[in-house]
Design an enzyme around this catalytic site. Structure first.
Site, short mmCIF file in Angstrom:
data_model
loop_
_atom_site.label_atom_id
_atom_site.label_comp_id
_atom_site.label_asym_id
_atom_site.label_seq_id
_atom_site.Cartn_x
_atom_site.Cartn_y
_atom_site.Cartn_z
N ASP A 17 0.71 -1.29 0.19
CA ASP A 17 -0.12 -0.09 0.00
C ASP A 17 0.92 1.35 -0.10
OD1 ASP A 17 -2.30 -1.71 0.24
OD2 ASP A 17 -2.54 -1.06 2.33
N ALA A 46 -4.47 -10.36 3.33
CA ALA A 46 -3.42 -10.50 4.16
C ALA A 46 -3.74 -9.79 5.48
CB ALA A 46 -1.98 -10.00 3.53
N ASN A 47 -4.43 -8.42 5.30
CA ASN A 47 -4.90 -7.67 6.28
C ASN A 47 -5.70 -8.57 7.33
OD1 ASN A 47 -3.69 -5.61 5.11
ND2 ASN A 47 -5.74 -4.48 4.64
N GLU A 143 -10.64 -9.96 -3.94
CA GLU A 143 -9.31 -9.28 -4.56
C GLU A 143 -8.60 -10.45 -5.27
OE1 GLU A 143 -8.54 -4.93 -2.44
OE2 GLU A 143 -7.31 -6.85 -1.82
N ALA A 214 -19.61 4.54 12.13
CA ALA A 214 -19.97 4.83 13.45
C ALA A 214 -21.29 4.54 13.87
CB ALA A 214 -19.84 6.46 13.61
N ASP A 243 -11.13 -4.75 7.46
CA ASP A 243 -10.53 -5.98 7.46
C ASP A 243 -10.19 -6.39 8.84
OD1 ASP A 243 -10.38 -5.98 4.84
OD2 ASP A 243 -8.65 -4.79 4.79
O1 RIB Z 1 -9.14 -2.90 2.55
C1 RIB Z 1 -8.06 -2.35 2.69
C2 RIB Z 1 -7.23 -2.76 1.72
O2 RIB Z 1 -7.73 -2.52 0.42
C3 RIB Z 1 -5.79 -1.99 1.40
O3 RIB Z 1 -4.79 -2.52 2.36
C4 RIB Z 1 -5.42 -2.04 0.28
O4 RIB Z 1 -4.39 -2.91 -0.21
C5 RIB Z 1 -6.75 -2.65 -0.58
O5 RIB Z 1 -6.70 -3.91 -1.01
#
Ligand code: RIB
Length: 291
Positions: A17, A46-47, A143, A214, A243
Site C-alpha cells: 500500500d 493479508a490484512n 481481490e 460509526a 479487514d
Molecule cells: O481494505 C484495505 C485494503 O484494500 C488495503 O490494504 C489495500 O491494499 C486494498 O486491498
C-alpha cells in the site's frame, strides 16, 4: 467457548500500500499535493490474516506475490506475525499494489493494481485443500479471481468448515454468480447491492453482517436483526478497519463467543486510530481492554 486457539485460513490478496495524506479526496480531473506518503503491507486478504493472528488465532495465508523483493519481504513480515505462509506462491507478475488517498476525516479512496493476486490458480487452491479442510473457519474476499474464491468456499463447506466472505471489492460477476457461505460481512454500500431487502436467501448466507462505520453494526439471521454499537472514537485513518473487523470476528466466531460482533467492532474501531492498514491492526489484549 473453545479453549484452544481457533485455526483460520485466509485465501486472499497481498498488496503493498502507498498511502498519501491529503486534506480532501481529489475530484475528477483534479491534481492535489499530498502532505506525506506511507508505504506498508496491505491487501484485504493479508490484512484479515494479520487481524486474525493478532486476535489470537493460528492463521494460514493462501495467496500469490511476485518473485520480487516486495514479495520476499511480505512473506517474511507475515511469518514474523506467526502466520503460516506455506500457501503463498510466487509469480513472474509483480506483487499487487494499492494507491490510497486518505483525507483529514480519515476517509479513503483506493485503486488496486492486482498484479500477482490474479495469478493464484484453481490448481494452487487444490494443492492447499487439506489446509482449508483442517481449519475452523475460512476467510475470503474478492481481490482474487472469483473461480478461486468460489472453489475455496466449496472445499471448506464440503468439509464442514465455516466460510466467512467479505465480498469486497464487490463485482457484478459475484452478484451474478454468488455462492453459499455461512457469514457475509458487508459495509452499508455493499449491502444495498448484495441484499437490499436484507433477505438471507438473496444474500446466500446464514448470517448477514452489515458494518456501518460509526453507526451500529447489524447482524441479520433467521432469528431477526440485532444491533451492536461500536465504541465512539475519532478516526484518523479508516484503511483496513473493515479487514480488522472481519479478521477479529472470524476468531471470536470460531471460539463460539456470543459477543463476536462486539469484539470485532472494537478491533475495527482501534484500527482507525493509527495510519496504515496492517500497522494499525490491534492485538487481542488491546481489543479486550477496549471492551
Ligand atoms: O481494505 C484495505 C485494503 O484494500 C488495503 O490494504 C489495500 O491494499 C486494498 O486491498
Amino acid at each position: 467457548m473453545a479453549t484452544e486457539r481457533p485455526s483460520i485460513v485466509v485465501v486472499g490478496s497481498l498488496n503493498v500500500d502507498y498511502t498519501l495524506r491529503v486534506s480532501r479526496l481529489p475530484v475528477p480531473g483534479e491534481t492535489l499535493n499530498s502532505r506525506s506518503m506511507l508505504t506498508c503491507f496491505g491487501g484485504k486478504g493479508a490484512n484479515q490474516a494479520v487481524a486474525a493472528a493478532r486476535a489470537g488465532a493460528r492463521t494460514a495465508m493462501i495467496g500469490c506475490v511476485g518473485a520480487d523483493e516486495s514479495g520476499t519481504r511480505y512473506i517474511e513480515a507475515l511469518a514474523a506475525e506467526g502466520i503460516d505462509t506455506c500457501g503463498i506462491s510466487r509469480s513472474e507478475t509483480p506483487t499487487g499494489i494499492a494507491l490510497i488517498a486518505v483525507d483529514d476525516a480519515g476517509e479513503n479512496s483506493i485503486i488496486v493494481n492486482p498484479g500477482a493476486n490474479h495469478e493464484i490458480t484453481l490448481a494452487g487452491i487444490e494443492r492447499h485443500a487439506e489446509l482449508i479442510r483442517g481449519a475452523d473457519a475460512l476467510l475470503l474476499q474478492l481481490e482474487c479471481p472469483l473461480p478461486v474464491v468460489r472453489r475455496a468456499a466449496e472445499i471448506a463447506r464440503t468439509a464442514g468448515v465455516r466460510v466467512i466472505l467479505n465480498p469486497s471489492p464487490l463485482t457484478d460477476a459475484f452478484l451474478c454468480e454468488r455462492f453459499e457461505v455461512d457469514v457475509l460481512v458487508v459495509n452499508a454500500g455493499e449491502a444495498q447491492r448484495v441484499a437490499p431487502e436484507r433477505d438471507l436467501k438473496e444474500a446466500a448466507c446464514r448470517e448477514l453482517i452489515i458494518t456501518r462505520g460509526a453507526e451500529s453494526t447489524l447482524s441479520i439471521t433467521a432469528n431477526g436483526v440485532r444491533e451492536f454499537f461500536p465504541p465512539k472514537i475519532t478516526p484518523i485513518d479508516t484503511v483496513g478497519a473493515g479487514d480488522a473487523f472481519t479478521g477479529a470476528f472470524a476468531v471470536a466466531y470460531s471460539e463460539g463467543n456470543p459477543n463476536a460482533i462486539a469484539f470485532a467492532n472494537a478491533a475495527g474501531a482501534l484500527a482507525t486510530l493509527k495510519a496504515g492498514a496492517q500497522s494499525s491492526i490491534p492485538r487481542r489484549t488491546e481489543i479486550l481492554l477496549m471492551l
